[in-house]
Design a protein around this motif. Structure first.
Motif, PDB file in Angstrom:
ATOM      1  N   ALA A  44       0.828  -1.204   0.000  1.00 39.10           N
ATOM      2  CA  ALA A  44       0.000   0.000   0.000  1.00 39.10           C
ATOM      3  C   ALA A  44       0.865   1.258   0.000  1.00 39.10           C
ATOM      4  CB  ALA A  44      -0.920   0.001   1.217  1.00 39.10           C
ATOM      5  N   ARG A  45       1.922   1.249   0.797  1.00 34.99           N
ATOM      6  CA  ARG A  45       2.800   2.416   0.883  1.00 34.99           C
ATOM      7  C   ARG A  45       3.435   2.709  -0.475  1.00 34.99           C
ATOM      8  NH1 ARG A  45       5.237   0.977   5.053  1.00 34.99           N
ATOM      9  NH2 ARG A  45       6.920  -0.191   4.073  1.00 34.99           N
ATOM     10  N   GLU A  46       3.899   1.663  -1.174  1.00 35.43           N
ATOM     11  CA  GLU A  46       4.560   1.871  -2.463  1.00 35.43           C
ATOM     12  C   GLU A  46       3.582   2.279  -3.558  1.00 35.43           C
ATOM     13  OE1 GLU A  46       7.701  -0.447  -5.407  1.00 35.43           O
ATOM     14  OE2 GLU A  46       7.409  -1.116  -3.341  1.00 35.43           O
ATOM     15  N   VAL A  47       2.370   1.768  -3.496  1.00 37.93           N
ATOM     16  CA  VAL A  47       1.358   2.118  -4.494  1.00 37.93           C
ATOM     17  C   VAL A  47       0.781   3.511  -4.240  1.00 37.93           C
ATOM     18  CG1 VAL A  47      -0.908   1.460  -5.424  1.00 37.93           C
ATOM     19  CG2 VAL A  47       0.791  -0.296  -4.968  1.00 37.93           C
ATOM     20  N   GLY A  48       0.816   3.936  -2.969  1.00 37.24           N
ATOM     21  CA  GLY A  48       0.259   5.236  -2.623  1.00 37.24           C
ATOM     22  C   GLY A  48      -1.158   5.152  -2.104  1.00 37.24           C
ATOM     23  N   LEU A  49      -1.487   4.017  -1.494  1.00 40.00           N
ATOM     24  CA  LEU A  49      -2.803   3.809  -0.905  1.00 40.00           C
ATOM     25  C   LEU A  49      -2.659   3.616   0.600  1.00 40.00           C
ATOM     26  CD1 LEU A  49      -4.282   1.154  -3.375  1.00 40.00           C
ATOM     27  CD2 LEU A  49      -4.908   3.570  -3.293  1.00 40.00           C
ATOM     28  N   THR A  50      -3.742   3.807   1.308  1.00 39.02           N
ATOM     29  CA  THR A  50      -3.771   3.395   2.705  1.00 39.02           C
ATOM     30  C   THR A  50      -4.064   1.897   2.733  1.00 39.02           C
ATOM     31  OG1 THR A  50      -6.154   3.752   2.962  1.00 39.02           O
ATOM     32  CG2 THR A  50      -4.698   5.641   3.379  1.00 39.02           C
ATOM     33  N   VAL A  51      -3.703   1.254   3.838  1.00 38.36           N
ATOM     34  CA  VAL A  51      -3.995  -0.171   3.961  1.00 38.36           C
ATOM     35  C   VAL A  51      -5.498  -0.408   3.867  1.00 38.36           C
ATOM     36  CG1 VAL A  51      -3.843  -2.189   5.460  1.00 38.36           C
ATOM     37  CG2 VAL A  51      -1.940  -0.593   5.342  1.00 38.36           C
ATOM     38  N   GLN A  52      -6.273   0.498   4.464  1.00 40.03           N
ATOM     39  CA  GLN A  52      -7.728   0.353   4.425  1.00 40.03           C
ATOM     40  C   GLN A  52      -8.234   0.410   2.983  1.00 40.03           C
ATOM     41  OE1 GLN A  52      -6.053   2.305   6.569  1.00 40.03           O
ATOM     42  NE2 GLN A  52      -6.449   1.054   8.400  1.00 40.03           N
ATOM     43  N   SER A  53      -7.645   1.277   2.162  1.00 39.86           N
ATOM     44  CA  SER A  53      -8.047   1.364   0.758  1.00 39.86           C
ATOM     45  C   SER A  53      -7.653   0.105  -0.003  1.00 39.86           C
ATOM     46  CB  SER A  53      -7.413   2.588   0.101  1.00 39.86           C
ATOM     47  OG  SER A  53      -7.893   3.781   0.681  1.00 39.86           O
ATOM     48  N   LEU A  54      -6.489  -0.445   0.340  1.00 35.73           N
ATOM     49  CA  LEU A  54      -6.021  -1.652  -0.330  1.00 35.73           C
ATOM     50  C   LEU A  54      -6.963  -2.824  -0.075  1.00 35.73           C
ATOM     51  CD1 LEU A  54      -3.750  -2.805  -2.067  1.00 35.73           C
ATOM     52  CD2 LEU A  54      -2.510  -3.359   0.020  1.00 35.73           C
ATOM     53  N   TYR A  55      -7.582  -2.832   1.106  1.00 35.90           N
ATOM     54  CA  TYR A  55      -8.520  -3.908   1.429  1.00 35.90           C
ATOM     55  C   TYR A  55      -9.698  -3.936   0.456  1.00 35.90           C
ATOM     56  CZ  TYR A  55      -6.212  -4.632   5.957  1.00 35.90           C
ATOM     57  OH  TYR A  55      -5.307  -4.924   6.942  1.00 35.90           O
ATOM     58  N   ASN A  56      -9.988  -2.833  -0.195  1.00 33.75           N
ATOM     59  CA  ASN A  56     -11.077  -2.803  -1.170  1.00 33.75           C
ATOM     60  C   ASN A  56     -10.732  -3.606  -2.422  1.00 33.75           C
ATOM     61  OD1 ASN A  56     -12.757  -1.083   0.368  1.00 33.75           O
ATOM     62  ND2 ASN A  56     -11.629   0.719  -0.344  1.00 33.75           N
ATOM     63  N   TYR A  57      -9.441  -3.841  -2.613  1.00 34.75           N
ATOM     64  CA  TYR A  57      -8.989  -4.610  -3.779  1.00 34.75           C
ATOM     65  C   TYR A  57      -8.634  -6.046  -3.395  1.00 34.75           C
ATOM     66  CZ  TYR A  57      -8.564   0.073  -5.771  1.00 34.75           C
ATOM     67  OH  TYR A  57      -8.838   1.355  -6.204  1.00 34.75           O
ATOM     68  N   PHE A  58      -7.946  -6.190  -2.266  1.00 33.66           N
ATOM     69  CA  PHE A  58      -7.564  -7.510  -1.776  1.00 33.66           C
ATOM     70  C   PHE A  58      -7.770  -7.524  -0.258  1.00 33.66           C
ATOM     71  CE2 PHE A  58      -5.098  -6.879  -5.653  1.00 33.66           C
ATOM     72  CZ  PHE A  58      -5.431  -8.028  -6.360  1.00 33.66           C
ATOM     73  N   PRO A  59      -8.758  -8.266   0.223  1.00 34.20           N
ATOM     74  CA  PRO A  59      -9.093  -8.260   1.656  1.00 34.20           C
ATOM     75  C   PRO A  59      -7.979  -8.765   2.561  1.00 34.20           C
ATOM     76  CG  PRO A  59     -10.893  -9.148   0.360  1.00 34.20           C
ATOM     77  CD  PRO A  59      -9.716  -9.044  -0.566  1.00 34.20           C
ATOM     78  N   SER A  60      -7.035  -9.538   2.003  1.00 32.94           N
ATOM     79  CA  SER A  60      -5.969 -10.085   2.838  1.00 32.94           C
ATOM     80  C   SER A  60      -4.731 -10.336   1.984  1.00 32.94           C
ATOM     81  CB  SER A  60      -6.415 -11.405   3.487  1.00 32.94           C
ATOM     82  OG  SER A  60      -6.530 -12.416   2.504  1.00 32.94           O
ATOM     83  N   ARG A  61      -3.622 -10.554   2.673  1.00 35.39           N
ATOM     84  CA  ARG A  61      -2.371 -10.912   2.003  1.00 35.39           C
ATOM     85  C   ARG A  61      -2.549 -12.216   1.232  1.00 35.39           C
ATOM     86  NH1 ARG A  61       1.830 -14.306   3.730  1.00 35.39           N
ATOM     87  NH2 ARG A  61       3.951 -13.770   2.994  1.00 35.39           N
ATOM     88  N   GLU A  62      -3.282 -13.152   1.809  1.00 36.75           N
ATOM     89  CA  GLU A  62      -3.506 -14.438   1.161  1.00 36.75           C
ATOM     90  C   GLU A  62      -4.282 -14.272  -0.141  1.00 36.75           C
ATOM     91  OE1 GLU A  62      -3.728 -13.875   4.420  1.00 36.75           O
ATOM     92  OE2 GLU A  62      -1.865 -14.982   4.797  1.00 36.75           O
ATOM     93  N   ASP A  63      -5.262 -13.377  -0.138  1.00 39.13           N
ATOM     94  CA  ASP A  63      -6.030 -13.136  -1.364  1.00 39.13           C
ATOM     95  C   ASP A  63      -5.136 -12.571  -2.466  1.00 39.13           C
ATOM     96  OD1 ASP A  63      -8.659 -13.937  -0.554  1.00 39.13           O
ATOM     97  OD2 ASP A  63      -8.793 -12.123   0.653  1.00 39.13           O
ATOM     98  N   LEU A  64      -4.231 -11.683  -2.100  1.00 37.89           N
ATOM     99  CA  LEU A  64      -3.325 -11.091  -3.085  1.00 37.89           C
ATOM    100  C   LEU A  64      -2.365 -12.142  -3.641  1.00 37.89           C
ATOM    101  CD1 LEU A  64      -2.069  -8.809  -4.658  1.00 37.89           C
ATOM    102  CD2 LEU A  64      -0.924  -8.022  -2.574  1.00 37.89           C
ATOM    103  N   ILE A  65      -1.791 -12.955  -2.770  1.00 41.61           N
ATOM    104  CA  ILE A  65      -0.876 -13.996  -3.246  1.00 41.61           C
ATOM    105  C   ILE A  65      -1.613 -15.013  -4.116  1.00 41.61           C
ATOM    106  CG2 ILE A  65       0.668 -15.861  -2.547  1.00 41.61           C
ATOM    107  CD1 ILE A  65       1.299 -14.237  -0.029  1.00 41.61           C
ATOM    108  N   THR A  66      -2.825 -15.358  -3.713  1.00 41.98           N
ATOM    109  CA  THR A  66      -3.627 -16.296  -4.516  1.00 41.98           C
ATOM    110  C   THR A  66      -3.832 -15.745  -5.927  1.00 41.98           C
ATOM    111  OG1 THR A  66      -4.780 -17.242  -2.618  1.00 41.98           O
ATOM    112  CG2 THR A  66      -5.910 -17.358  -4.731  1.00 41.98           C
ATOM    113  N   ALA A  67      -4.141 -14.463  -6.038  1.00 45.07           N
ATOM    114  CA  ALA A  67      -4.331 -13.845  -7.346  1.00 45.07           C
ATOM    115  C   ALA A  67      -3.036 -13.885  -8.155  1.00 45.07           C
ATOM    116  CB  ALA A  67      -4.805 -12.404  -7.179  1.00 45.07           C
ATOM    117  N   LEU A  68      -1.910 -13.638  -7.507  1.00 48.66           N
ATOM    118  CA  LEU A  68      -0.622 -13.649  -8.203  1.00 48.66           C
ATOM    119  C   LEU A  68      -0.280 -15.040  -8.716  1.00 48.66           C
ATOM    120  CD1 LEU A  68       1.510 -11.431  -5.772  1.00 48.66           C
ATOM    121  CD2 LEU A  68       0.616 -10.760  -8.013  1.00 48.66           C
ATOM    122  N   VAL A  69      -0.513 -16.050  -7.892  1.00 49.10           N
ATOM    123  CA  VAL A  69      -0.207 -17.434  -8.288  1.00 49.10           C
ATOM    124  C   VAL A  69      -1.104 -17.866  -9.452  1.00 49.10           C
ATOM    125  CG1 VAL A  69      -0.224 -19.842  -7.534  1.00 49.10           C
ATOM    126  CG2 VAL A  69       0.666 -18.062  -6.012  1.00 49.10           C
TER     127      VAL A  69
END
Length: 241
Positions: A44-69
């Protein structure tokens, strides 16, 4: 006056898609740079979002990794599928070599994504059972099977003989074949698995830095190895073993 093609989706949808792409790009870079250590806060910091805003795209770290895989599996499957179509007019052994070269080139060009699906598991991550990663991995396997065996006759497939008589491997192979290519003879699936090991093994050695002495000749060496592998598969096709 020529017409300008309409853009797909609304402005909001396009912005959301672009943000998701940026999040994924940053996440894969962080995973590659820090031995699998990636946090939503850091992304979130590198993209320029708050963590709360990032949750709107990926609710968890696991969801983000799942999408990447899942994305990585599908992207590699897309590349293999495209190579199979591009070279479909070639004799089967030559087509197989071209597909294998595509596999290697994708891995070299997308090293972080390739290692995400085939390297050391991401610490703390567990893929959801029967989730997006499972479906994407099966699609990749099915794509390889289609490229290799798509033009084999039923008789050629049935004529493949396993080198051993132990029933246990045959049972395991039959179960796996049902997931990727229902009705495929276990021996044929075993041949495909052996071939994938040869296609994949040299790539992993190269990607992980174990073949530096090949230098600029790495692709030529790989081509030679795949030419031998393709010839072996052709002999099985013609003689059954």
């Amino acid at each position: 006056m020529s017409e300008v093609p309409a853009r797909q989706g609304s402005l909001r949808e396009r912005k959301r898609a672009a943000t998701i792409d940026e999040i994924k790009s940053v996440a894969i870079d962080q995973l590659a740079a820090d031995s699998g250590q990636m946090t939503l806060r850091g992304v979130a910091r590198e993209v320029g979002l708050t963590v709360q805003s990032l949750y709107n795209y990926f609710p968890s770290r696991e969801d983000l990794i799942t999408a990447l895989v899942a994305d990585a599996h599908n992207a590699l499957a897309d590349a293999i599928q495209a190579a199979g179509r591009e070279h479909r007019a070639l004799p089967a052994p030559e087509r197989l070599v071209q597909v294998a070269l595509t596999y290697r080139r994708w891995a070299v060009e997308h090293r972080a994504r390739f290692l995400l699906i085939y390297g050391t598991p991401v610490p703390g991550y567990r893929a959801p059972e029967e989730g997006p990663t499972t479906g994407a991995a099966r699609r990749l396997g099915a794509t390889l099977i289609e490229v290799v065996f798509g033009d084999w006759s039923a008789a050629e497939m049935a004529g493949i003989r396993r080198p051993g008589e132990d029933a246990r491997p045959a049972s395991v192979l039959a179960t796996a074949a049902e997931l990727l290519s229902p009705g495929m003879p276990p021996a044929a699936f075993g041949l495909g698995l052996d071939l994938w090991g040869r296609i994949h093994g040299l790539v992993m050695l190269e990607i992980l830095g174990h073949l530096p002495w090949l230098g600029p000749d790495a692709e030529a060496n790989y081509r030679d190895a795949m030419t031998r592998a393709a010839a072996d598969v052709q002999r099985v096709r013609e003689h059954g073993a």
